[in-house]
Design a protein around this motif. Structure first.
Motif, PDB file in Angstrom:
ATOM      1  N   GLN A 113       0.844  -1.183   0.000  1.00 50.72           N
ATOM      2  CA  GLN A 113       0.000   0.000   0.000  1.00 50.72           C
ATOM      3  C   GLN A 113       0.883   1.238   0.000  1.00 50.72           C
ATOM      4  OE1 GLN A 113      -2.452  -1.112   3.511  1.00 50.72           O
ATOM      5  NE2 GLN A 113      -4.209  -0.888   2.134  1.00 50.72           N
ATOM      6  N   PHE A 114       0.281   2.370  -0.372  1.00 51.52           N
ATOM      7  CA  PHE A 114       1.036   3.593  -0.570  1.00 51.52           C
ATOM      8  C   PHE A 114       0.488   4.722   0.303  1.00 51.52           C
ATOM      9  CE2 PHE A 114       1.206   0.955  -4.295  1.00 51.52           C
ATOM     10  CZ  PHE A 114       2.539   1.007  -4.686  1.00 51.52           C
ATOM     11  N   ASP A 115       1.341   5.725   0.547  1.00 51.10           N
ATOM     12  CA  ASP A 115       0.914   6.882   1.332  1.00 51.10           C
ATOM     13  C   ASP A 115      -0.070   7.754   0.564  1.00 51.10           C
ATOM     14  OD1 ASP A 115       2.645   6.450   3.640  1.00 51.10           O
ATOM     15  OD2 ASP A 115       4.299   6.972   2.320  1.00 51.10           O
ATOM     16  N   ILE A 116       0.158   7.877  -0.745  1.00 48.20           N
ATOM     17  CA  ILE A 116      -0.651   8.779  -1.570  1.00 48.20           C
ATOM     18  C   ILE A 116      -0.936   8.127  -2.910  1.00 48.20           C
ATOM     19  CG2 ILE A 116      -0.622  10.981  -2.840  1.00 48.20           C
ATOM     20  CD1 ILE A 116       1.121  12.096  -0.569  1.00 48.20           C
ATOM     21  N   LEU A 117      -2.155   8.286  -3.395  1.00 55.06           N
ATOM     22  CA  LEU A 117      -2.526   7.886  -4.754  1.00 55.06           C
ATOM     23  C   LEU A 117      -2.897   9.134  -5.529  1.00 55.06           C
ATOM     24  CD1 LEU A 117      -4.673   4.955  -6.004  1.00 55.06           C
ATOM     25  CD2 LEU A 117      -5.373   7.279  -6.612  1.00 55.06           C
ATOM     26  N   THR A 118      -2.340   9.281  -6.724  1.00 50.55           N
ATOM     27  CA  THR A 118      -2.718  10.380  -7.607  1.00 50.55           C
ATOM     28  C   THR A 118      -3.462   9.828  -8.816  1.00 50.55           C
ATOM     29  OG1 THR A 118      -0.579  10.309  -8.755  1.00 50.55           O
ATOM     30  CG2 THR A 118      -0.790  11.853  -6.927  1.00 50.55           C
ATOM     31  N   ALA A 119      -4.452  10.581  -9.254  1.00 51.97           N
ATOM     32  CA  ALA A 119      -5.209  10.221 -10.460  1.00 51.97           C
ATOM     33  C   ALA A 119      -5.642  11.520 -11.126  1.00 51.97           C
ATOM     34  CB  ALA A 119      -6.403   9.356 -10.117  1.00 51.97           C
ATOM     35  N   ARG A 120      -5.316  11.658 -12.392  1.00 43.93           N
ATOM     36  CA  ARG A 120      -5.582  12.908 -13.118  1.00 43.93           C
ATOM     37  C   ARG A 120      -6.582  12.667 -14.238  1.00 43.93           C
ATOM     38  NH1 ARG A 120      -2.454  15.231 -17.533  1.00 43.93           N
ATOM     39  NH2 ARG A 120      -2.805  17.485 -17.672  1.00 43.93           N
ATOM     40  N   ALA A 121      -7.602  13.554 -14.282  1.00 51.25           N
ATOM     41  CA  ALA A 121      -8.608  13.512 -15.343  1.00 51.25           C
ATOM     42  C   ALA A 121      -9.333  12.177 -15.403  1.00 51.25           C
ATOM     43  CB  ALA A 121      -7.969  13.828 -16.696  1.00 51.25           C
ATOM     44  N   VAL A 122      -9.612  11.628 -14.232  1.00 55.03           N
ATOM     45  CA  VAL A 122     -10.383  10.393 -14.152  1.00 55.03           C
ATOM     46  C   VAL A 122     -11.865  10.749 -14.108  1.00 55.03           C
ATOM     47  CG1 VAL A 122     -10.896   8.376 -12.744  1.00 55.03           C
ATOM     48  CG2 VAL A 122      -8.542   9.136 -13.006  1.00 55.03           C
ATOM     49  N   ALA A 123     -12.638  10.172 -15.002  1.00 51.98           N
ATOM     50  CA  ALA A 123     -14.037  10.582 -15.160  1.00 51.98           C
ATOM     51  C   ALA A 123     -14.929  10.088 -14.032  1.00 51.98           C
ATOM     52  CB  ALA A 123     -14.568  10.095 -16.502  1.00 51.98           C
ATOM     53  N   TYR A 124     -14.717   8.860 -13.583  1.00 46.64           N
ATOM     54  CA  TYR A 124     -15.671   8.254 -12.664  1.00 46.64           C
ATOM     55  C   TYR A 124     -15.015   7.919 -11.330  1.00 46.64           C
ATOM     56  CZ  TYR A 124     -18.132   7.765 -17.083  1.00 46.64           C
ATOM     57  OH  TYR A 124     -18.720   8.017 -18.277  1.00 46.64           O
ATOM     58  N   ILE A 125     -15.320   8.722 -10.314  1.00 46.84           N
ATOM     59  CA  ILE A 125     -14.705   8.528  -9.003  1.00 46.84           C
ATOM     60  C   ILE A 125     -15.154   7.216  -8.373  1.00 46.84           C
ATOM     61  CG2 ILE A 125     -14.506   9.462  -6.666  1.00 46.84           C
ATOM     62  CD1 ILE A 125     -14.702  12.239  -7.847  1.00 46.84           C
TER      63      ILE A 125
END
Length: 217
Positions: A137-149
């Motif tokens: 597992q990670f401290d932070i997840l990034t996601a850019r321009a993802v349409a469906y949360i």
């Protein structure tokens, strides 16, 4: 040539081969990809996880004969087909650890090659589907321009540590904000930051939402 200028060149080269993005001109890449990606840097640096690391380092310096520990933490980037925000963030913060998860081989090959040509030693590429990755597992997840949360959470919720953060780049929309509130309630996430911004004067308003994972899996 600095690494951001080089990123523009290597991105253009790969984009001409496999169509990573409809944005192809230098200025567009610099503003709509690189500048946009770096907005997340401001947000991540303000999160309390950094304060926790800082406090530990201060304690370590006072109580240890060893040298200062770097404030490393782990970031996983998902579904960013063109390598943004991953590559600009990795360039800006060589002391942070980045992982990119993607199942499409040609995209992994492209981003891996770009990272290598940029001399990035802090980026790890994993070719698999996000929902199938269970190793850490990670401290932070990034996601850019993802349409469906809702879809994003369904497939990536397990990737973030309890107490960690989802950093989501979106266009500012009242309808999407309502959806985000519903998803946050469903997954026991706390909205801790809303960062609104524009990339240029006539730009549409954009937003980065930061959701904190409040429960254990």
């Amino acid at each position: 040539m600095d690494k951001f200028e080089k990123l523009v060149e290597v991105f253009k080269d790969w984009n001409s081969k496999i169509n990573l993005s409809a944005i192809r001109d230098d200025e567009g890449i610099k503003i709509k990809h690189i500048k946009d990606s770096l907005e997340g840097l401001k947000v991540i640096e303000s999160l309390d996880i950094n304060e926790n690391k800082k406090d530990f380092n201060e304690w370590w310096n006072k109580n240890s004969n060893f040298s200062t520990l770097s404030s490393k933490f782990s970031i996983v980037d998902v579904w960013s087909w063109s390598g943004f925000p991953l590559l600009p963030l990795a360039i800006s913060k060589p002391e942070w650890n980045f992982t990119w998860i993607e199942s499409v081989r040609k995209k992994v090959n492209a981003i891996s090659d770009m990272a290598e040509k940029l001399g990035l030693k802090n980026v790890n590429m994993i070719r698999t589907r996000a929902e199938d990755y269970k190793e850490k597992q990670f401290d932070i997840l990034t996601a850019r321009a993802v349409a469906y949360i809702d879809k994003l959470m369904k497939f990536t919720y397990h990737l973030v540590k309890p107490g960690g953060y989802f950093v989501l780049y979106k266009l500012n929309s009242p309808e999407e904000f309502k959806d985000l509130q519903k998803i946050a309630k469903k997954y026991k996430l706390k909205l801790v930051k809303t960062h609104k911004y524009k990339l240029f004067d006539d730009d549409i308003e954009r937003v980065i939402y930061v959701l904190k994972k409040m429960r254990k899996d």
